[in-house]
Design an enzyme around this catalytic site. Structure first.
Site, short mmCIF file in Angstrom:
data_model
loop_
_atom_site.label_atom_id
_atom_site.label_comp_id
_atom_site.label_asym_id
_atom_site.label_seq_id
_atom_site.Cartn_x
_atom_site.Cartn_y
_atom_site.Cartn_z
N ARG A 1 10.32 -0.97 -27.95
CA ARG A 1 11.30 -2.01 -27.62
C ARG A 1 10.59 -3.34 -27.41
O ARG A 1 9.37 -3.38 -27.19
CB ARG A 1 12.03 -1.64 -26.33
CG ARG A 1 12.55 -0.19 -26.27
CD ARG A 1 12.76 0.24 -24.83
NE ARG A 1 13.09 1.67 -24.72
CZ ARG A 1 14.32 2.15 -24.57
NH1 ARG A 1 15.34 1.32 -24.52
NH2 ARG A 1 14.54 3.43 -24.48
N ASP B 1 19.48 10.57 -9.13
CA ASP B 1 18.95 11.91 -9.30
C ASP B 1 18.37 12.15 -10.69
O ASP B 1 17.90 13.25 -10.99
CB ASP B 1 20.04 12.95 -9.00
CG ASP B 1 21.29 12.77 -9.86
OD1 ASP B 1 21.25 11.97 -10.82
OD2 ASP B 1 22.32 13.41 -9.56
N GLY B 2 18.44 11.14 -11.55
CA GLY B 2 17.90 11.31 -12.89
C GLY B 2 18.80 12.11 -13.82
O GLY B 2 18.40 12.43 -14.94
N ASP C 1 15.01 -4.73 -23.11
CA ASP C 1 14.61 -3.32 -23.18
C ASP C 1 15.57 -2.52 -24.04
O ASP C 1 15.31 -1.33 -24.32
CB ASP C 1 14.50 -2.71 -21.78
CG ASP C 1 15.77 -2.90 -20.95
OD1 ASP C 1 16.06 -4.06 -20.65
OD2 ASP C 1 16.44 -1.91 -20.63
#
EC number: 2.7.7.-
Length: 473
Positions: A177, A116-117, A242
């Site tokens: 990154r 759902d973030g 990352d």
């Protein structure tokens, strides 16, 4: 409202997409780093007001979600990015330094990979604690400006009960990154990669000469960073490409922890089943990540592939010596000794082998060394006594034992985010009591100074070696 810049989005539009954070229904500040706010030229009281809360919750114009790729546990993932975060923009701080403001837990973005973030409160507070502690120890790191609850309850990542939704406002030199360069190289080609290199050099390493110079500068910064992690007994837990910043700051503190008993093989991450990112593997993994960085840069290092490989390899071969020098210099300060770097490293390796063999606490040993009582930590004292004599020989002419021990105390933190204590504080916050984690944030913000009322935070607690963290950030 301070002036928010968007130079990254403007100069490299291919590497982000405009995106707005979800509106939190009932945002409330849990913690605000007032010192950091002032560094940024922000008034803490303004941040607590309506306009300040709009900034902290991402309700401003121009925000973007960033694209990047990465190698995760050794496997290339071509599409990652800010799945539940937005870059609010850049602010020029009181010293004229450009800093990113970034919001985690902001809802799903086009880069979301399920879920759902949203973010739970515990992991956001964990990142705040770890960043505050590392900064106070002099380690380059991203830092939390604020942690807020959103007024939502979100599905559990672990356990069976729902969790308070939260936002983390992160401050970083930038969010460039190794995975950002991999994304540009893999998907967008040399022209965009070259512009990204120019942007990174201008932002972080202005003396670097082209992509090879950037590789050298990032390699040196990472060598020094990881040396500091190793000396503190810090285990990042998920050193994917990352999660390696071109600035040389530590970033993304999810399943991270700090050693109790010194163990090279210590792993505290539930997802690192093979021990890839164990404590003792961190220097080698840093070089592995830098090798992937070099591969992404090859097309802009030289048009002739073999020449590019040769030139990049020559840079990577310098990493080990830079790391060993940084490690030796930090170890000399940590032990309060002088001597050739090779001698200091040998003394340190003998010590850490001894600590592991006799299951001695990493942080506790240095505190006892500073207090002159370290011998009592060893069930078999004879090997330590041999080591002690070598330590005395490297104190340096004219340096008394008392002076050396005082130097040890100045160089080693007393308060660290011990796994058991931090987990208990985060659990309390989950249940609505934030006092323990606020106390922890206060303690680790001044980690070298003993204070009354914090005695329970000085030791490891029980069960820390079996502690496990989860990637909730």
């Amino acid at each position: 409202m301070p002036e928010i810049h968007q130079t990254y989005a403007a100069e490299l539009p291919e590497l982000s997409t405009p995106w707005r954070a979800d509106v939190p229904p009932r945002p409330e500040l849990v913690w605000l780093d007032e010192e950091l706010a002032r560094e940024l030229g922000l008034d803490p009281e303004w941040l607590r007001g309506e306009d300040g809360m709009a900034l902290l919750t991402g309700q401003i114009e121009g925000t973007v979600a960033q694209a990047y790729a990465g190698h995760q546990f050794g496997t290339a993932n071509p599409q990652l990015g800010d799945g539940r975060a937005v870059l609010l923009g850049e602010i020029v701080d009181a010293r004229g330094k450009r800093r990113d403001l970034h919001l985690k837990g902001a809802g799903r973005t086009p880069f979301a990979r399920g879920g759902d973030g949203k973010a739970p409160l515990g992991p956001m507070l964990r990142e705040a604690v770890i960043g505050r502690w590392l900064h106070a120890c002099g380690v380059p790191t991203t830092r939390a400006l604020a942690v807020l609850t959103t007024g939502e309850r979100i599905a559990p990542r672990q356990g069976v009960t729902d969790e308070p939704g939260a936002l983390l406002v992160r401050v970083a030199a930038s969010h460039l990154r190794v995975g950002t360069v991999e994304y540009a190289s893999w998907h967008l080609g040399p022209e965009v990669t070259g512009r990204l290199v120019d942007h990174a050099i201008a932002r972080h390493h202005p003396s670097a000469d082209g992509p090879l110079g950037l590789l050298q500068a990032v390699s040196e910064a990472q060598a020094e960073l990881v040396a500091q992690w190793m000396l503190l007994g810090f285990v990042h837990g998920v050193m994917n490409t990352d999660n390696m910043a071109l600035s040389g700051e530590g970033i993304d503190y999810g399943p991270c922890a700090v050693l109790d008993v010194h163990r090279r093989g210590a792993v505290f991450s539930s997802i690192d089943r093979g021990g890839r990112y164990a404590y003792g593997n961190q220097p080698g993994i840093a070089l592995w990540n830098l090798s992937r960085f070099a591969e992404a840069l090859l097309p802009v290092i030289d048009e002739e592939p073999n020449t590019a490989v040769t030139r990049a390899t020559a840079v990577l071969e310098r990493f080990e010596s830079r790391y060993l020098d940084a490690y030796a210099d930090g170890l000399a300060a940590k032990l309060g000794v002088r001597g050739e770097r090779g001698e200091v490293r040998e003394l340190g390796e003998e010590l850490f082998t001894l600590l592991e063999e006799q299951r001695v606490d990493h942080t506790g040993f240095f505190q006892e060394l500073g207090g002159g009582t370290a011998a009592g930590l060893f069930a078999e004292p004879a090997p330590f006594e041999d080591w002690w004599r070598r330590w005395e020989a490297l104190r340096g002419d004219g340096v008394s034992a008392d002076e050396a021990r005082a130097a040890v105390c100045r160089a080693n933190p007393l308060y660290v985010p011990r796994n058991v204590h931090l987990e208990a504080a985060l659990r309390a916050a989950h249940l609505g009591d934030t006092a323990p984690v606020l106390r922890t944030l206060d303690a680790v913000g001044s980690p070298f100074e003993r204070r009354e009322g914090l005695e329970d935070l000085e030791g490891p607690g029980d069960g820390g070696d079996a502690f496990m963290t989860f990637c909730g950030t």
